[in-house]
Design a protein around this motif. Structure first.
Motif, mmCIF file in Angstrom:
data_model
loop_
_atom_site.group_PDB
_atom_site.id
_atom_site.type_symbol
_atom_site.label_atom_id
_atom_site.label_comp_id
_atom_site.label_asym_id
_atom_site.label_seq_id
_atom_site.Cartn_x
_atom_site.Cartn_y
_atom_site.Cartn_z
ATOM 1 N N GLY A 89 0.772 -1.231 0.000
ATOM 2 C CA GLY A 89 0.000 0.000 0.000
ATOM 3 C C GLY A 89 0.803 1.281 0.000
ATOM 4 O O GLY A 89 0.252 2.346 0.298
ATOM 5 N N ILE A 90 2.072 1.243 -0.333
ATOM 6 C CA ILE A 90 2.905 2.449 -0.372
ATOM 7 C C ILE A 90 2.995 2.938 -1.812
ATOM 8 O O ILE A 90 3.209 2.151 -2.740
ATOM 9 C CB ILE A 90 4.318 2.169 0.178
ATOM 10 N N ALA A 91 2.810 4.242 -1.999
ATOM 11 C CA ALA A 91 2.840 4.815 -3.334
ATOM 12 C C ALA A 91 4.240 4.700 -3.940
ATOM 13 O O ALA A 91 5.245 4.673 -3.216
ATOM 14 C CB ALA A 91 2.418 6.292 -3.269
ATOM 15 N N PRO A 92 4.318 4.623 -5.266
ATOM 16 C CA PRO A 92 5.633 4.525 -5.921
ATOM 17 C C PRO A 92 6.524 5.715 -5.576
ATOM 18 O O PRO A 92 6.058 6.843 -5.425
ATOM 19 C CB PRO A 92 5.287 4.500 -7.410
ATOM 20 N N VAL A 93 7.799 5.441 -5.447
ATOM 21 C CA VAL A 93 8.795 6.455 -5.088
ATOM 22 C C VAL A 93 9.644 6.756 -6.313
ATOM 23 O O VAL A 93 10.060 5.846 -7.041
ATOM 24 C CB VAL A 93 9.689 5.954 -3.932
ATOM 25 N N ASP A 94 9.895 8.028 -6.540
ATOM 26 C CA ASP A 94 10.767 8.443 -7.646
ATOM 27 C C ASP A 94 12.212 8.394 -7.138
ATOM 28 O O ASP A 94 12.749 9.380 -6.630
ATOM 29 C CB ASP A 94 10.404 9.852 -8.117
ATOM 30 N N TRP A 95 12.847 7.247 -7.297
ATOM 31 C CA TRP A 95 14.152 7.018 -6.685
ATOM 32 C C TRP A 95 15.260 7.851 -7.325
ATOM 33 O O TRP A 95 16.263 8.135 -6.675
ATOM 34 C CB TRP A 95 14.514 5.534 -6.778
ATOM 35 N N GLN A 96 15.116 8.245 -8.556
ATOM 36 C CA GLN A 96 16.179 8.995 -9.217
ATOM 37 C C GLN A 96 16.050 10.502 -9.038
ATOM 38 O O GLN A 96 17.050 11.214 -9.118
ATOM 39 C CB GLN A 96 16.212 8.667 -10.716
ATOM 40 N N ASN A 97 14.851 10.999 -8.786
ATOM 41 C CA ASN A 97 14.657 12.445 -8.686
ATOM 42 C C ASN A 97 14.339 12.925 -7.270
ATOM 43 O O ASN A 97 14.406 14.126 -7.014
ATOM 44 C CB ASN A 97 13.533 12.895 -9.626
ATOM 45 N N GLY A 98 13.985 12.030 -6.392
ATOM 46 C CA GLY A 98 13.708 12.435 -5.019
ATOM 47 C C GLY A 98 14.990 12.826 -4.297
ATOM 48 O O GLY A 98 16.023 12.157 -4.440
ATOM 49 N N PRO A 99 14.985 13.899 -3.508
ATOM 50 C CA PRO A 99 16.221 14.354 -2.849
ATOM 51 C C PRO A 99 16.795 13.342 -1.871
ATOM 52 O O PRO A 99 18.018 13.173 -1.792
ATOM 53 C CB PRO A 99 15.796 15.660 -2.151
ATOM 54 N N TRP A 100 15.939 12.661 -1.117
ATOM 55 C CA TRP A 100 16.424 11.668 -0.160
ATOM 56 C C TRP A 100 16.372 10.259 -0.735
ATOM 57 O O TRP A 100 17.226 9.420 -0.432
ATOM 58 C CB TRP A 100 15.614 11.730 1.129
ATOM 59 N N ALA A 101 15.367 10.010 -1.584
ATOM 60 C CA ALA A 101 15.247 8.674 -2.173
ATOM 61 C C ALA A 101 16.448 8.354 -3.065
ATOM 62 O O ALA A 101 16.943 7.222 -3.069
ATOM 63 C CB ALA A 101 13.954 8.577 -2.972
ATOM 64 N N SER A 102 16.921 9.332 -3.810
ATOM 65 C CA SER A 102 18.071 9.092 -4.690
ATOM 66 C C SER A 102 19.328 8.795 -3.879
ATOM 67 O O SER A 102 20.120 7.921 -4.250
ATOM 68 C CB SER A 102 18.296 10.309 -5.587
ATOM 69 N N LYS A 103 19.505 9.498 -2.779
ATOM 70 C CA LYS A 103 20.677 9.218 -1.923
ATOM 71 C C LYS A 103 20.575 7.818 -1.327
ATOM 72 O O LYS A 103 21.581 7.094 -1.234
ATOM 73 C CB LYS A 103 20.771 10.262 -0.805
ATOM 74 N N ALA A 104 19.377 7.417 -0.920
ATOM 75 C CA ALA A 104 19.197 6.076 -0.357
ATOM 76 C C ALA A 104 19.456 5.005 -1.407
ATOM 77 O O ALA A 104 20.047 3.958 -1.113
ATOM 78 C CB ALA A 104 17.787 5.934 0.209
ATOM 79 N N ALA A 105 19.046 5.262 -2.650
ATOM 80 C CA ALA A 105 19.258 4.283 -3.708
ATOM 81 C C ALA A 105 20.749 4.122 -4.016
ATOM 82 O O ALA A 105 21.249 3.007 -4.169
ATOM 83 C CB ALA A 105 18.490 4.702 -4.963
ATOM 84 N N VAL A 106 21.472 5.239 -4.109
ATOM 85 C CA VAL A 106 22.911 5.163 -4.352
ATOM 86 C C VAL A 106 23.609 4.470 -3.189
ATOM 87 O O VAL A 106 24.524 3.651 -3.389
ATOM 88 C CB VAL A 106 23.494 6.575 -4.585
ATOM 89 N N SER A 107 23.187 4.757 -1.969
ATOM 90 C CA SER A 107 23.772 4.110 -0.794
ATOM 91 C C SER A 107 23.525 2.612 -0.812
ATOM 92 O O SER A 107 24.393 1.825 -0.394
ATOM 93 C CB SER A 107 23.210 4.724 0.485
ATOM 94 N N ALA A 108 22.353 2.197 -1.314
ATOM 95 C CA ALA A 108 22.042 0.768 -1.372
ATOM 96 C C ALA A 108 23.013 0.040 -2.298
ATOM 97 O O ALA A 108 23.411 -1.108 -2.029
ATOM 98 C CB ALA A 108 20.605 0.568 -1.846
ATOM 99 N N ILE A 109 23.419 0.690 -3.382
ATOM 100 C CA ILE A 109 24.391 0.065 -4.292
ATOM 101 C C ILE A 109 25.723 -0.143 -3.577
ATOM 102 O O ILE A 109 26.347 -1.205 -3.684
ATOM 103 C CB ILE A 109 24.585 0.939 -5.549
#
Length: 334
Positions: free
Chosen positions: A169-189
């Motif tokens: 039930g969580i809305a899709p996240v813009d992982w590449q353009n979100g200010p915090w989501a993008s940092k979390a995605a790069v950190s996950a790599i």
């Protein structure tokens, strides 16, 4: 005709004649033995001077000039002008903040997971060699392949991560353009690539801890968690410090993951520079904007920041040891 007896050479002269070459040979052997170690280590210092020290000094000298990549023959002295300009550049401070945030988001979970994984691998179980190879597989994967796979996983419309989030039930996240989501995605790599490597480093250190300590702690009634906290962690303290230092250096120099994760963004680190690190900012200034002097200043600032952080940590550690030593002396801890 009277024969003249041949004049015999005195024994002392014969001995002296033989001793002279032997003495010279001994001196040559002694000189060789004295200078041989320097000859063995000389290739390292020659290579270090050519590919380490000289580029470092050359970069420092270039940081004091205005140098364009298109006209390398023209050097204009500006002194600290490049550093002053960087101090007033908001993109530099943005890159510094992004580097710090991504570094924390990647280093802390990475080392905690590595420590947990190493503790699990240290237990006697079947197929330990297989699990160790599996743990090291992400480190052996190229950064390009890993980043491209994670870019697909973190896709906004058809990514696997957003599909998992949608199931709860969580809305899709813009992982590449979100200010915090993008940092979390790069950190996950970064976490995925380096956790296994650090886990094997911890595992090797764990196996050097004397097993008698664990047996003594078990006889005293210590639980497995207590043995881990009071026996394993103290034995791993130098190794943990090593991994923290190496991870901090790697986080400061982070370049490949954010560059490839941004797809068409290039060195800007996203449309709003939301995950541009210092490594990307250096590349952008030097090889996109062609300001080689400014890029050299960024490189030296990165080096000075690392030296400052490690110097402060070493000073704090020295003071902590001094206080602990003073507290252990009767009459000094008051």
């Amino acid at each position: 005709m009277t024969d003249v007896p041949a004049q015999e050479t005195p024994p002392s002269a014969v001995t002296a004649g033989r001793a002279a070459p032997a003495g010279r040979a001994a001196r040559r052997t002694a000189r060789r033995a004295r200078w041989a170690p320097y000859g063995f280590v000389a290739p390292f210092f020659v290579l270090f001077g050519a590919f380490g020290l000289f580029p470092l000094l050359y970069t420092g000298w270039a940081s004091l000039h205005r140098v364009e990549l298109t006209s390398l023959e023209r050097w204009e002295w500006v002194g600290a002008g490049n550093y002053v300009r960087l101090a007033g550049d908001p993109f530099f401070w943005n890159a510094l903040g992004n580097t710090f945030v991504i570094g924390v988001l990647s280093t802390v979970p990475q080392l905690l997971l590595a420590l947990t994984l190493a503790h699990l691998l240290d237990v006697r179980l079947r197929g330990r060699a297989f699990f160790r190879v599996v743990a090291l597989a992400p480190y052996a994967t190229s950064v390009a392949a890993a980043t491209l796979v994670f870019a697909l996983l973190f896709g906004r419309d058809h990514g696997f991560v957003n599909w998992v989030l949608s199931t709860v039930g969580i809305a899709p996240v813009d992982w590449q353009n979100g200010p915090w989501a993008s940092k979390a995605a790069v950190s996950a790599i970064v976490v995925w690539r380096w956790t296994g490597y650090n886990a094997l480093v911890y595992l090797a250190a764990m196996q050097t801890v004397p097993r008698e300590l664990y047996e003594a702690a078990a006889l005293d009634g210590a639980s497995r968690w207590q043995r881990f906290v009071h026996v394993t962690l103290p034995g791993l303290r130098p190794t943990i410090l090593f991994t923290v230092v190496v991870s901090t250096i790697g986080a400061t120099q982070l370049f490949g993951e954010p560059l490839l994760f941004g797809a068409g963004a290039g060195a800007s680190g996203g449309a709003d520079h939301q995950f541009q690190t210092l490594g990307l900012y250096l590349y952008e200034q030097g090889w996109v904007n062609l300001h080689l002097g400014r890029a050299s200043a960024i490189a030296w600032l990165m080096l000075l920041m690392l030296l400052t952080v490690f110097g402060a940590a070493r000073l704090a550690r020295t003071r902590a040891r001094g206080r602990a030593r003073a507290a252990s002396i009767p009459g000094r801890g008051v």
